[in-house]
Each structure stands twice: as C-alpha cells, then as structure tokens.
Design a protein around this motif. Structure first.
Motif, short mmCIF file in Angstrom:
data_model
loop_
_atom_site.label_atom_id
_atom_site.label_comp_id
_atom_site.label_asym_id
_atom_site.label_seq_id
_atom_site.Cartn_x
_atom_site.Cartn_y
_atom_site.Cartn_z
N GLU A 150 -1.79 22.61 -9.01
CA GLU A 150 -1.22 21.21 -10.05
C GLU A 150 -0.65 19.83 -9.17
O GLU A 150 -1.19 19.16 -8.70
N THR A 151 0.26 20.45 -8.04
CA THR A 151 1.17 20.24 -7.36
C THR A 151 -0.71 19.67 -5.94
O THR A 151 -0.37 18.56 -5.56
N GLN A 152 -1.03 20.89 -5.38
CA GLN A 152 -1.88 20.33 -5.09
C GLN A 152 -3.19 19.59 -4.81
O GLN A 152 -3.33 19.14 -3.98
N ARG A 153 -3.18 19.54 -6.37
CA ARG A 153 -4.50 18.84 -6.72
C ARG A 153 -3.81 17.26 -6.81
O ARG A 153 -4.30 15.73 -6.27
N ILE A 154 -2.38 16.96 -6.43
CA ILE A 154 -1.38 15.72 -6.36
C ILE A 154 -1.59 15.16 -4.85
O ILE A 154 -2.15 14.43 -5.10
N ASP A 155 -1.42 16.02 -4.38
CA ASP A 155 -1.06 15.32 -2.83
C ASP A 155 -2.39 15.86 -2.15
O ASP A 155 -2.80 14.88 -1.49
N ASP A 156 -3.44 16.09 -2.92
CA ASP A 156 -5.32 16.02 -2.73
C ASP A 156 -5.44 14.74 -2.97
O ASP A 156 -6.67 13.76 -1.76
N CYS A 157 -4.96 13.60 -3.48
CA CYS A 157 -5.03 12.47 -4.00
C CYS A 157 -4.02 11.36 -2.62
O CYS A 157 -4.96 10.55 -2.92
N ARG A 158 -3.37 12.41 -2.46
CA ARG A 158 -2.96 10.74 -0.68
C ARG A 158 -3.85 10.43 -0.15
O ARG A 158 -4.74 11.53 0.52
N THR A 159 -3.74 9.13 0.66
CA THR A 159 -4.91 8.96 1.04
C THR A 159 -3.95 7.93 2.07
O THR A 159 -2.99 6.94 1.39
N ASN A 160 -4.50 7.22 2.99
CA ASN A 160 -4.00 5.79 4.00
C ASN A 160 -3.74 4.90 2.78
O ASN A 160 -2.92 4.01 2.54
N ASP A 161 -4.77 4.70 1.79
CA ASP A 161 -3.94 3.62 0.39
C ASP A 161 -3.26 4.28 -0.30
O ASP A 161 -2.15 3.83 -1.03
N LEU A 162 -2.52 5.62 -0.53
CA LEU A 162 -1.66 6.09 -1.94
C LEU A 162 -1.11 7.21 -1.16
O LEU A 162 -1.43 8.03 -0.89
N GLN A 163 0.07 6.65 -1.42
CA GLN A 163 1.41 7.43 -1.16
C GLN A 163 2.15 8.02 -1.71
O GLN A 163 2.04 7.45 -3.47
N ILE A 164 1.90 9.85 -1.59
CA ILE A 164 2.82 10.24 -2.93
C ILE A 164 4.03 10.78 -2.03
O ILE A 164 3.66 11.62 -0.77
N ASN A 165 5.05 11.17 -2.47
CA ASN A 165 5.77 11.93 -2.47
C ASN A 165 6.74 12.91 -2.71
O ASN A 165 6.75 12.40 -4.69
#
Length: 185
Positions: free
Chosen positions: A143-158
């Motif tokens: 699940e953590t990896q799937r959240i990290d995979d959502c990171r894009t140039n437009d979406l910052q995930i920390n």
C-alpha cells in the motif's frame, strides 16, 4: 461568513459526540467560505468528517492530526467520475495526515490514486497537489508503494517512514500550520 481557516487543536474523545455535532452545525452556518481546516486529536469516534466537508465546499487544505480516518470518509472524498457533483472536497489541493490508527489502508490508497488523476483543474492538471503523511498505522509495504507510485511532477507526496524521522515529530506539539508548505509534510 468570512472564515477562511479553522484550526481545532484538541478535541474531547470521550463521552458523547456532541463536539462534532457542534462543529458540524457551526460549519453549516459559517463554513461555506472555509478554505483550510485542521483537526487535532479526534480519537476513534466518527468525527463526521464527510458531513463537515459537505458544509465546506471550497476546502483546499485539510489536515488531520491524530485519530482514525473512517472508510466512508475516504470513499466520499474519492472523485466520482459519473457524477462529479457527488464528490466531497473537489477543490482539495493539500491533504495532510498526522498519526492515524486503524485507518483502512486500501481505501486510503484508492483515494490517493483517484485524486492523483481527478478532478482536473483549470490548468489541465489534477487539483490535488500535495499529500503529507507522518504515520498511518497498518499500511502494508504494498500500500505504501502504491501511494509512492502516485507521485508525479504535479503531485508531491511526502511520508515519514523511519523511526528516526518520526521521533522528533513525536516530541513536538501536534499543531503545525496547515497552509505552510515549507515543512515538507
């Protein structure tokens, strides 16, 4: 009527849910212009988040510091492609989570995956721009990896992933400014 930001640091978690109904009634009467909402410790009770967000259609920044995020709240905030008018918090740009427990990981992942794509803003990019997570108990590595995979140039995930990163935050007051983007979470 001109309330733009509301920060609630501590909320009683024992006894009746009256504080949440009071907040909901307050927001129904004055929350239509609210753009930023930060809720401190809301415990394991249903804090009526979906109902509160329905009363605040212009919300752009949402911070939940400590408690249990309900499955139905995440599902209600997931963008509804068939009927976008049914989406709660369609203008959400920043979503910050502090220390959450018993939060349904799969629903959190689906929410972030969905909002990483929809709704699309006037600039042609998804409206959600930043997700910050300090600690969400029970998230699996997948699940953590799937959240990290959502990171894009437009979406910052920390995320704060290690015990060493989390310990200084545990010693601090749980309040942090919801509109301050310089902290990285």
């Amino acid at each position: 009527p001109n309330l733009n930001e509301l920060v609630i640091q501590g909320t009683p978690t024992d006894g009746l849910e009256d504080p949440w109904f009071s907040l909901l009634n307050f927001l129904k009467n004055s929350g239509s212009h609210l753009q930023a909402l930060s809720v401190g410790d809301f415990g394991a009770k249903d804090c009526l988040l979906s109902s509160c967000l329905k009363a605040t259609p212009n919300i752009q920044h949402l911070t939940l510091h400590q408690g249990k995020l309900q499955s139905h709240d995440l599902q209600a905030m997931t963008y509804n492609e068939r009927d976008p008018s049914q989406t709660i918090a369609p203008n959400l740009q920043v979503f910050k989570l502090g220390s959450l427990f018993h939060t349904p990981g799969e629903d959190l992942v689906k929410f972030i995956e969905n909002r990483a794509k929809y709704p699309i803003g006037k600039d042609g990019k998804p409206v959600l721009r930043k997700v910050g997570m300090v600690h969400v108990s029970g998230l699996t590595e997948e699940e953590t990896q799937r959240i990290d995979d959502c990171r894009t140039n437009d979406l910052q995930i920390n995320t704060v992933a290690t015990k060493e990163q989390l310990l200084p935050l545990l010693r601090m007051d749980t309040h942090f400014e919801i509109t301050d983007t310089s902290q990285g979470i």
